[in-house]
Design an enzyme around this catalytic site. Structure first.
Site, PDB file in Angstrom:
ATOM      1  CG  MET A   1      -5.260 -87.204-127.869  1.00 12.89           C
ATOM      2  SD  MET A   1      -3.991 -86.091-128.707  1.00 12.89           S
ATOM      3  CE  MET A   1      -2.778 -85.838-127.419  1.00 12.89           C
TER       4      MET A   1
ATOM      5  CG  HIS B   1      -3.352 -91.991-147.780  1.00 17.16           C
ATOM      6  ND1 HIS B   1      -2.144 -92.024-148.178  1.00 17.16           N
ATOM      7  CD2 HIS B   1      -3.570 -92.485-146.596  1.00 17.16           C
ATOM      8  CE1 HIS B   1      -1.444 -92.175-146.995  1.00 17.16           C
ATOM      9  NE2 HIS B   1      -2.266 -92.530-146.285  1.00 17.16           N
TER      10      HIS B   1
END
Length: 326
Positions: free
Chosen positions: A12, A185
Site C-alpha cells: 500500500m 515495460h
C-alpha cells in the site's frame, strides 16, 4: 465472478493506495483486502492502518459501500479474492531504470506468492511491480496457476502515454486513437507505428491526406511515450495515478468479463502469435475477460518492428536469468 467482487492488494505504497482509491471511485469492488509490503516494518504497519482509515473515510463519496479489510501481513486472507493486484515495490530503486527493483521485487514476491498458492488462491493476478514482465513470469512459475490468469500492467500504461502524445500532437481525443507500445515495460519497449489508427483510419493514410496534421517526428513522439514515467518521477519521486488506473482497468475487464482488447504483459507461448517467443511474459495486445488473457491479438508488424520486439524480449529473458527464472 461471484455475486460479491473481492479484490486484494499487496503493498500500500503510492501505487497500491491509488489502486484502492480507483477501485472505490469506479465502483469495481464490493470488498477490498489490503496487506503490507512483506517487510513487517512498523512504519509499513502504520502506513497500512492510515490508508485503510483514509479510504473508509471516503466511502460516503463513492458510488456504493465497500468493505475494506486490513490484513496486515496475513497474505493467506487474500485467497478468497477474485483478483489480486501486486503493487509491492521500492520505487526509489528504479529512479533511472525499471530494472533497479529486479532483486527487491522478485525476493519480496516470494513471500506472498507461495502462501497464497498454499491457501488455494485460484483467482487472477494483476502485477504492477517492476520489472513488470519478470515479476509476472515469477508469479506464474511460483504459483503454478494457469498463465492466462496472470496479467502484468506492462505496456498498458505506456500505450496510454503514447495515445497522450499522439492526442497532444494531432488534437484527436485519446479514445479515438488505436496505438500500442509493445514489448517490455522498460527502455526496450517500442511503438507499433504500423498499427496506429485514428477513428479506424490508418496513420499511413492520414499522413497522405492531411500531411500538416499527421506528419510528425515519430522518434520524438515515441521517446516521449517511453520516457513519460520519468518526467512524472522527476517532479514527485513516484508515479501513481496512471499506473494505478491501468491496473484497475485490467481488474475491471476481468470482473466484468469485458473481452476488451488492450496491451498487457502475458505469457509468450511460441508460434506465430507471439512471433516465436516462448516461456516468459511481455506485452502484446490481448483480449481480456473473466479468464484473464483469453486471446493474444496478432499484429502484422513490419520487419523492423519484429526486430525491435525480439530485442525487447531478449532483455526480459536476460533479467529473468539473473534471478533464476530462465
Amino acid at each position: 465472478m461471484g455475486m460479491i467482487t473481492r479484490v486484494g492488494i499487496v503493498g500500500m505504497g503510492h501505487v497500491g493506495a491509488h489502486v484502492a482509491n480507483s477501485l472505490l471511485l469506479q465502483g469495481v469492488a464490493d470488498e477490498i483486502y489490503v496487506t503490507e509490503q512483506c517487510t513487517g516494518a512498523d512504519d509499513h504497519t502504520a502506513k497500512l492502518r492510515a490508508e485503510v482509515q483514509d479510504l473508509r473515510d471516503s466511502l460516503a463519496f463513492c458510488p456504493h459501500n465497500v468493505a475494506i479489510f486490513d490484513c496486515g501481513d496475513d497474505y493467506g486472507r487474500l485467497a478468497a479474492c477474485d483478483v489480486i493486484v501486486n503493487a509491492a515495490g521500492n520505487v526509489t530503486l528504479s529512479a533511472t531504470d525499471r530494472d533497479g527493483e529486479l532483486f527487491y521485487t522478485t525476493e519480496t514476491a516470494k513471500k506472498f506468492i507461495l502462501p497464497l498458492a498454499a491457501a488455494g488462491f485460484d483467482g487472477r493476478w494483476v502485477n504492477v511491480s517492476n520489472p513488470c514482465d519478470v515479476v509476472a513470469t515469477e508469479i506464474w512459475k511460483l504459483s503454478g496457476c494457469d498463465p492466462r490468469r496472470v496479467l502484468g500492467t506492462g505496456t498498458a500504461l505506456d500505450s496510454s502515454r503514447f495515445k497522450n502524445v499522439l492526442s497532444q500532437t494531432t488534437g484527436i481525443d485519446q479514445h479515438s486513437i488505436t496505438a500500442y507500445m509493445l514489448g517490455e515495460h522498460g527502455a526496450s519497449m517500442f511503438a507499433a507505428w504500423s498499427a496506429v489508427a485514428f477513428g479506424g483510419k490508418p496513420l499511413a493514410q492520414l499522413r497522405d491526406e492531411q500531411p500538416d496534421r499527421f506528419r510528425f517526428d515519430r522518434n520524438v513522439l515515441e521517446e516521449a511515450a517511453r520516457r513519460g514515467g520519468y518526467v512524472t518521477y522527476a517532479g514527485k519521486q513516484c508515479t501513481e495515478y496512471a499506473v494505478a488506473d491501468a491496473a484497475v482497468r485490467l481488474v475491471r475487464a476481468i470482473v466484468s468479463n469485458e473481452h476488451v482488447i488492450m496491451p498487457c504483459s502475458t505469457l509468450m507461448t511460441g508460434g506465430e502469435t507471439t512471433y516465436g517467443e516462448e516461456g516468459f511474459f511481455t506485452s502484446l495486445p490481448c483480449v481480456i475477460g473473466a479468464d484473464g488473457v483469453e486471446e493474444i491479438v496478432h499484429l502484422d508488424l513490419t520487419a523492423s518492428e519484429e526486430e525491435q520486439f525480439h530485442a525487447s524480449c531478449a532483455h526480459v529473458k536476460a533479467n529473468a536469468r539473473r534471478v533464476g527464472l530462465a
